[in-house]
Write an enzyme that holds these catalytic residues in place. Structure first.
Site, PDB file in Angstrom:
ATOM      1  N   GLY A  51       0.819  -1.218   0.000  1.00 44.86           N
ATOM      2  CA  GLY A  51       0.000   0.000   0.000  1.00 44.86           C
ATOM      3  C   GLY A  51       0.849   1.262   0.000  1.00 44.86           C
ATOM      4  CB  CYS A  52       3.728   2.287   2.059  1.00 47.88           C
ATOM      5  SG  CYS A  52       2.885   2.236   3.659  1.00 47.88           S
ATOM      6  CB  THR A  53       5.065   0.262  -2.795  1.00 52.28           C
ATOM      7  OG1 THR A  53       5.996  -0.223  -1.806  1.00 52.28           O
ATOM      8  CG2 THR A  53       5.741   0.316  -4.149  1.00 52.28           C
ATOM      9  CB  ALA A  89       5.686   6.103  -2.290  1.00 47.02           C
TER      10      ALA A  89
END
Length: 159
Positions: free
Chosen positions: A49-51, A54
């Site tokens: 999710g963070c990838t 970003a």
């Protein structure tokens, strides 16, 4: 149980200086001299999710810059892990290390979470648009990781 109480539009943003992925100290007040800042909090570098979140912000950097907005990501990851994330995903903005989560707490985004049956304290995925006067202009809490960038762009271009 540590429930979160995020800052809201109109609140003064907490001043901070944190190390980025290159070990440089980034000071919010210095950034605000140039443009408004989107501070986005994310739980953990290099997770799916963070990838996605970003990468989408990376891909919209030029558009955000045209809208007088600089992106800064904050997580409790150590500097070395942030450098790895930046390099692997070719990110083009500052990732700041908040290992003691003091800044996350100051913004009211550190608190109780549940994930896959486990309960723990951690960063909630929330974002703040901070105006050049140091005041929070908008609080973003209704988005998915894959559409966060679009929610931000929609807000910035709504006029």
């Amino acid at each position: 149980m540590n429930t979160i109480n995020p800052l809201q539009a109109g609140d003064k943003a907490p001043a901070f200086s944190l190390q980025n992925q290159d070990g440089e100290t980034i000071v919010l007040a210095d950034l605000l001299k140039q443009q408004q800042v989107l501070v986005y909090f994310y739980p953990k570098a290099s997770t799916p999710g963070c990838t996605v979140q970003a990468e989408n912000l990376r891909d919209e950097k030029d558009v955000l810059a045209q809208l007088n907005t600089r992106v800064v990501g904050i997580s409790p990851d150590p500097v070395k892990k942030l450098k790895n994330f930046e390099t692997k995903k070719d990110l083009n903005f500052d990732l700041l290390s908040d290992e003691d989560h003091a800044i996350a707490e100051a913004f009211g985004v550190w608190g109780h979470k549940k994930f896959m049956g486990k309960e723990y304290d951690g960063i909630h995925r929330l974002s703040f648009l901070i105006g050049q006067d140091g005041t929070i202009k908008h609080f973003f809490d209704k988005f998915k990781t894959k559409d966060h960038h679009q929610v931000v762009l929609d807000y910035l271009t709504k006029d």
